[in-house]
Design a protein around this motif. Structure first.
Motif, PDB file in Angstrom:
ATOM      1  N   SER A  21      28.893  53.647   8.171  1.00  0.00           N
ATOM      2  CA  SER A  21      28.952  53.561   6.708  1.00  0.00           C
ATOM      3  C   SER A  21      27.525  53.639   6.180  1.00  0.00           C
ATOM      4  O   SER A  21      26.634  52.943   6.685  1.00  0.00           O
ATOM      5  N   THR A  22      27.300  54.461   5.183  1.00  0.00           N
ATOM      6  CA  THR A  22      25.932  54.570   4.630  1.00  0.00           C
ATOM      7  C   THR A  22      25.514  53.236   3.996  1.00  0.00           C
ATOM      8  O   THR A  22      24.350  52.869   4.029  1.00  0.00           O
ATOM      9  N   ASN A  23      26.486  52.500   3.432  1.00  0.00           N
ATOM     10  CA  ASN A  23      26.136  51.191   2.877  1.00  0.00           C
ATOM     11  C   ASN A  23      25.664  50.239   3.974  1.00  0.00           C
ATOM     12  O   ASN A  23      24.685  49.507   3.792  1.00  0.00           O
ATOM     13  N   GLN A  44      31.548  59.769   7.400  1.00  0.00           N
ATOM     14  CA  GLN A  44      31.488  58.342   7.722  1.00  0.00           C
ATOM     15  C   GLN A  44      32.700  57.993   8.572  1.00  0.00           C
ATOM     16  O   GLN A  44      33.822  58.377   8.244  1.00  0.00           O
ATOM     17  N   GLY A  47      33.771  54.253   6.635  1.00  0.00           N
ATOM     18  CA  GLY A  47      33.523  54.179   5.197  1.00  0.00           C
ATOM     19  C   GLY A  47      34.305  53.020   4.595  1.00  0.00           C
ATOM     20  O   GLY A  47      35.468  52.810   4.937  1.00  0.00           O
ATOM     21  N   ARG A  48      33.635  52.284   3.727  1.00  0.00           N
ATOM     22  CA  ARG A  48      34.270  51.101   3.139  1.00  0.00           C
ATOM     23  C   ARG A  48      34.432  51.246   1.636  1.00  0.00           C
ATOM     24  O   ARG A  48      33.552  51.740   0.949  1.00  0.00           O
ATOM     25  N   GLY A  49      35.587  50.799   1.134  1.00  0.00           N
ATOM     26  CA  GLY A  49      35.818  50.738  -0.302  1.00  0.00           C
ATOM     27  C   GLY A  49      35.751  49.293  -0.759  1.00  0.00           C
ATOM     28  O   GLY A  49      35.396  48.406   0.021  1.00  0.00           O
ATOM     29  N   ARG A  50      36.096  49.055  -2.017  1.00  0.00           N
ATOM     30  CA  ARG A  50      36.118  47.689  -2.518  1.00  0.00           C
ATOM     31  C   ARG A  50      37.279  46.929  -1.886  1.00  0.00           C
ATOM     32  O   ARG A  50      38.255  47.521  -1.462  1.00  0.00           O
ATOM     33  N   TRP A  55      37.500  53.692   3.142  1.00  0.00           N
ATOM     34  CA  TRP A  55      37.160  54.836   2.290  1.00  0.00           C
ATOM     35  C   TRP A  55      37.108  56.076   3.173  1.00  0.00           C
ATOM     36  O   TRP A  55      36.261  56.203   4.045  1.00  0.00           O
ATOM     37  N   LEU A  65      26.975  58.535  -0.093  1.00  0.00           N
ATOM     38  CA  LEU A  65      25.576  58.144  -0.134  1.00  0.00           C
ATOM     39  C   LEU A  65      25.383  56.711  -0.578  1.00  0.00           C
ATOM     40  O   LEU A  65      26.248  56.109  -1.219  1.00  0.00           O
ATOM     41  N   LYS A 114      41.519  59.398  -9.243  1.00  0.00           N
ATOM     42  CA  LYS A 114      40.193  58.962  -8.813  1.00  0.00           C
ATOM     43  C   LYS A 114      39.466  60.045  -8.018  1.00  0.00           C
ATOM     44  O   LYS A 114      39.966  60.568  -7.042  1.00  0.00           O
ATOM     45  N   GLY A 117      34.294  56.627  -6.167  1.00  0.00           N
ATOM     46  CA  GLY A 117      34.284  55.163  -6.187  1.00  0.00           C
ATOM     47  C   GLY A 117      32.869  54.650  -5.921  1.00  0.00           C
ATOM     48  O   GLY A 117      32.053  55.346  -5.309  1.00  0.00           O
ATOM     49  N   ILE A 118      32.590  53.460  -6.433  1.00  0.00           N
ATOM     50  CA  ILE A 118      31.257  52.880  -6.280  1.00  0.00           C
ATOM     51  C   ILE A 118      31.371  51.499  -5.660  1.00  0.00           C
ATOM     52  O   ILE A 118      32.208  50.692  -6.076  1.00  0.00           O
ATOM     53  N   ILE A 136      27.934  55.345  -3.318  1.00  0.00           N
ATOM     54  CA  ILE A 136      28.729  56.255  -4.148  1.00  0.00           C
ATOM     55  C   ILE A 136      29.486  57.203  -3.224  1.00  0.00           C
ATOM     56  O   ILE A 136      28.895  57.820  -2.338  1.00  0.00           O
ATOM     57  N   GLY A 137      30.778  57.284  -3.417  1.00  0.00           N
ATOM     58  CA  GLY A 137      31.587  58.201  -2.617  1.00  0.00           C
ATOM     59  C   GLY A 137      32.338  59.147  -3.538  1.00  0.00           C
ATOM     60  O   GLY A 137      33.123  58.704  -4.376  1.00  0.00           O
TER      61      GLY A 137
HETATM   62  C1  BTN Z   1      35.816  52.013  -3.982  1.00  0.00           C
HETATM   63  O1  BTN Z   1      36.257  52.777  -4.835  1.00  0.00           O
HETATM   64  O2  BTN Z   1      36.541  51.141  -3.488  1.00  0.00           O
HETATM   65  C2  BTN Z   1      34.380  52.148  -3.559  1.00  0.00           C
HETATM   66  C3  BTN Z   1      34.192  53.285  -2.602  1.00  0.00           C
HETATM   67  C4  BTN Z   1      32.756  53.456  -2.168  1.00  0.00           C
HETATM   68  C5  BTN Z   1      32.588  54.513  -1.106  1.00  0.00           C
HETATM   69  C6  BTN Z   1      31.152  54.789  -0.771  1.00  0.00           C
HETATM   70  S1  BTN Z   1      30.924  56.208   0.254  1.00  0.00           S
HETATM   71  C7  BTN Z   1      29.246  55.794   0.525  1.00  0.00           C
HETATM   72  C8  BTN Z   1      29.178  54.288   0.659  1.00  0.00           C
HETATM   73  N1  BTN Z   1      29.375  53.865   2.030  1.00  0.00           N
HETATM   74  C9  BTN Z   1      30.507  53.173   2.181  1.00  0.00           C
HETATM   75  O3  BTN Z   1      30.923  52.704   3.262  1.00  0.00           O
HETATM   76  N2  BTN Z   1      31.141  53.054   0.999  1.00  0.00           N
HETATM   77  C10 BTN Z   1      30.384  53.678  -0.074  1.00  0.00           C
END
Ligand code: BTN
Length: 251
Positions: A21-23, A44, A47-50, A55, A65, A114, A117-118, A136-137
Motif C-alpha cells: 500500500s502506498t499509504n 497495490q 490497497g486500503r480504503g476507509r 481498495w 498515490l 465513485k 477515494g481519499i 488518493i486512489g
Molecule cells: C476510500 O475511499 O475508502 C479511500 C480509498 C483510498 C485508496 C488509496 S490508493 C493509494 C493509497 N494507498 C492505500 O492503501 N489507500 C490509498
C-alpha cells in the motif's frame, strides 16, 4: 510528456511497479522524508480504503498515490487536508472536461458513482502533528469491478473519457499544492469549506447517515465554515457531522 509545475508537492516522487500500500510505505518513510514526497505505484497488493475496507488497485488501471505532509496545524484540523485533496481532484477533473463532484468528506463521484477515494492518516506526537499521509486512489481505466461494488464504482474510461494518467496526476498535484500552501499560510478553513460546498454532490440531496450499524435517512443541508456537514433528519432535527465519525450513502 507532461511537466509538473510544483515546488513542494512531488518534488520527490518514488515510483514502484508493485507495492503493498502506498499509504503504508509513506508512513514508514515519513519521518526521514521531506514534505511533499510522493509514493506512486502501478499496482497495490494490499490497497486500503476507509473503515478497514480493501481498495482494489489493479496494475495500470488507476492512479494510486500517497503524499507526505508536515503541516504545523493542530490534529483536529487534519480533516481539512482530506477536503483539500478532494477539491484538488474535482477541480483537476473538471478542468480536464470531466464533470465530477465531492461526496463529503472524501469520495469523488462521476454520475453518482465513485471514481476516487481519499484516505488520510496522521501521526501525532505530543499534541502536534508529526506527519500526515494523504492517499488518493483513482480508477482511470478500470472496466470490471468486483460484484459487491459494481453498482457504486466507476472509472474515467467507463464514463466515456479517455485521459492520460500523467495528465490527471500532474493537474491534481498542481491543484493540491495551490490549495495546501494557501491553507498552511492563511489557515482559512472557511475558504476551503466554501469551495467544497460548491462542488458538493450531497447538498440538497436525500442521503443516509451511517454511524456504526445505525442508518438514518437525512438531507444534506450545508457544509459550514468548519468544513462540517449539516444534515436534517426526517423529524426536522438537524445535526453537525464531523468527518471521520460518519459515513454518507446516497439514496
Ligand atoms: C476510500 O475511499 O475508502 C479511500 C480509498 C483510498 C485508496 C488509496 S490508493 C493509494 C493509497 N494507498 C492505500 O492503501 N489507500 C490509498
Amino acid at each position: 510528456k507532461s511537466k509538473l509545475n510544483t515546488n513542494i508537492i512531488g518534488k520527490k516522487i518514488l515510483c514502484f511497479e508493485t507495492i503493498g500500500s502506498t499509504n503504508d510505505h509513506a508512513k514508514k518513510i515519513a519521518k526521514e522524508s521531506e514534505e511533499g514526497t510522493i509514493i506512486l505505484s502501478e499496482e497495490q497488493t494490499k490497497g486500503r480504503g476507509r473503515m478497514g475496507k480493501v481498495w482494489h488497485s489493479i496494475k495500470g488501471d488507476g492512479i494510486w498515490l500517497s503524499i507526505i505532509l508536515k503541516p504545523d496545524i493542530p490534529p483536529y484540523h487534519a480533516p481539512i487536508i482530506t477536503q483539500i485533496a478532494g477539491l484538488s481532484v474535482v477541480i483537476a477533473l473538471n478542468e480536464l472536461g470531466v464533470k465530477s463532484s465531492i461526496k463529503w468528506p472524501n469520495d469523488i463521484l462521476i454520475n453518482n458513482k465513485k471514481i476516487c477515494g481519499i484516505l488520510t492518516e496522521m501521526s501525532i506526537e505530543i499534541d502536534r502533528i508529526d506527519h500526515i499521509v494523504v492517499g488518493i486512489g483513482m480508477n482511470v481505466k478500470t472496466l470490471d469491478f468486483p460484484n459487491d461494488i459494481e453498482n457504486m464504482a466507476t472509472s474515467i474510461l467507463k464514463e466515456g473519457y479517455s485521459l492520460n494518467r500523467l495528465d490527471i496526476l500532474s493537474r491534481i498535484l498542481e491543484k493540491f499544492e495551490e490549495f495546501y500552501t494557501d491553507y498552511v499560510s492563511n489557515n482559512d478553513i472557511e475558504k476551503i469549506a466554501n469551495m467544497c460546498k460548491t462542488y458538493s454532490a450531497i447538498i440538497g440531496k436525500d442521503i443516509y447517515v451511517i454511524k456504526g450499524d445505525k442508518r438514518r435517512k437525512a438531507r444534506g443541508i450545508d457544509i459550514n465554515k468548519n468544513g462540517n456537514l449539516i444534515v436534517e433528519y426526517e423529524d426536522g432535527s438537524s445535526e453537525e457531522l464531523v468527518s471521520g465519525e460518519v459515513s454518507i450513502r446516497g439514496e
